[in-house]
Design a protein around this motif. Sequence first.
Motif, short mmCIF file in Angstrom:
data_model
loop_
_atom_site.label_atom_id
_atom_site.label_comp_id
_atom_site.label_asym_id
_atom_site.label_seq_id
_atom_site.Cartn_x
_atom_site.Cartn_y
_atom_site.Cartn_z
N GLY A 39 42.55 35.23 51.21
CA GLY A 39 43.20 36.89 51.68
C GLY A 39 44.34 37.51 51.43
O GLY A 39 44.30 38.67 50.96
N LEU A 40 44.42 36.42 51.61
CA LEU A 40 46.54 36.57 52.04
C LEU A 40 47.33 37.35 50.29
O LEU A 40 47.99 38.42 50.48
N CYS A 41 46.61 36.87 49.53
CA CYS A 41 47.01 37.76 47.71
C CYS A 41 46.79 39.33 48.53
O CYS A 41 48.23 39.38 47.46
N SER A 87 29.83 34.35 48.12
CA SER A 87 29.99 35.59 49.04
C SER A 87 30.77 36.29 49.55
O SER A 87 31.12 37.41 50.15
N ILE A 88 31.72 36.43 48.23
CA ILE A 88 33.39 37.02 48.14
C ILE A 88 33.46 37.30 47.22
O ILE A 88 33.31 36.18 45.56
N ALA A 89 34.31 37.89 46.80
CA ALA A 89 34.56 38.54 45.33
C ALA A 89 35.79 39.29 44.98
O ALA A 89 35.60 39.51 46.44
N MET A 90 36.55 38.97 44.29
CA MET A 90 38.01 40.03 44.00
C MET A 90 38.08 40.54 43.14
O MET A 90 37.25 40.09 41.60
N ALA A 91 38.03 41.84 43.66
CA ALA A 91 38.15 42.92 42.01
C ALA A 91 39.88 42.58 41.42
O ALA A 91 40.74 43.30 42.85
N PHE A 139 39.70 42.39 48.15
CA PHE A 139 38.47 41.23 48.31
C PHE A 139 37.30 42.15 48.54
O PHE A 139 36.85 42.73 49.37
N GLU A 140 35.91 42.26 48.35
CA GLU A 140 34.78 42.03 48.40
C GLU A 140 34.19 41.32 48.90
O GLU A 140 33.72 40.60 48.39
N ARG A 141 32.78 41.87 50.03
CA ARG A 141 31.50 40.87 50.54
C ARG A 141 30.86 41.67 51.64
O ARG A 141 30.61 42.75 51.84
N GLY A 142 29.98 41.15 51.93
CA GLY A 142 28.29 41.78 52.51
C GLY A 142 27.14 42.27 51.48
O GLY A 142 27.27 42.46 50.38
N GLU A 143 27.04 43.65 52.72
CA GLU A 143 25.84 43.74 52.17
C GLU A 143 26.08 44.98 50.33
O GLU A 143 25.31 44.91 49.36
N GLY A 144 27.17 45.27 50.52
CA GLY A 144 27.91 46.15 49.09
C GLY A 144 27.81 45.00 47.64
O GLY A 144 27.41 45.29 46.51
N THR A 191 53.19 33.82 45.78
CA THR A 191 53.93 32.75 46.63
C THR A 191 53.51 32.58 47.60
O THR A 191 54.14 31.78 48.91
N VAL A 192 52.40 33.37 48.40
CA VAL A 192 51.92 33.13 49.46
C VAL A 192 50.64 32.99 49.41
O VAL A 192 50.01 32.54 50.88
N CYS A 193 50.43 32.11 48.31
CA CYS A 193 48.84 31.47 48.17
C CYS A 193 49.50 29.81 48.95
O CYS A 193 50.31 29.36 48.97
N LYS A 194 48.11 29.98 50.38
CA LYS A 194 48.18 29.14 50.81
C LYS A 194 47.39 27.01 49.93
O LYS A 194 47.76 26.09 51.05
N THR A 195 47.31 27.52 49.42
CA THR A 195 46.57 26.00 47.97
C THR A 195 47.43 25.47 47.40
O THR A 195 47.57 24.68 46.83
#
Length: 236
Positions: A199-201, A152-156, A212-217, A170-174
Amino acid sequence: MRRWVFIPRSYKTSELQCERAICVTPAEAAEIISTSKAILVTGGLLLERDYLVNFAVELSRFMPVIATGASSKPLIERGVKPLTCSYTLHHIIQFAEDGGWKELKRYNLMVFLGVQPYYLSRVLSSLRHFSRIKTLSLDEFYQPNADYSLSSIAMAIDDSLCSGCGDCVTVCKTMSKGLAINVVKGKIYIKPCLCIGCGLCAEYCSRGAIVFERGEGLHVLMLSEMLRNMSLVIER
Ligand code: SF4
Ligand code: SF4
């Protein structure tokens, strides 16, 4: 040049304790379809979204179509001859589980497009537990109950904009489960299996190197990429 990383989970689905679908890239989805005896099952969302009809028409060149939820109308108007449009999705699932329709036994992969996400989730759960057939969801939302699902989500990521500063790390919560993002020799790497898609990064990157990309596009982009790869796989 942007490179894509496909993230399987929204924050909510990351909390599910069940076995989850393998999140596939468009190229992997193309390979799975091309190496299986696949059949496409279309649903009622085709009546609402014209781009889904276009993709179903293209996909019908590669596999037969079972049209459910009145999706046969726009397909027949565009020249597609569905294998059947007499059954509801409920019937098809029952046939996959009890063998009540012999024709279905010829296929080992059911590919879904244009089914309401909450309905598809239940259908996939039933098939996973009670039938031998594998399932692939091509719909907009990642479907954890499928065997394979688009994300459902992709990072470009644009490497030409990245300075390698490490602020995103440093901000990644994982951190407690293992790091989903890291910088190695000035280049960022993502582990999709750990990323929760928060999406914090991207938010903290002052250079706009992560989007971050999501949705119909994103859905259109992934289906287009998959079809391009299917043509390549068939030709080789
Ligand atoms: S914060 Fe941005 S520029 Fe810095 S390493 Fe991460 S992606 Fe690259
Ligand atoms: S900060 Fe980025 S890499 Fe880390 S979990 Fe959130 S989206 Fe994923």
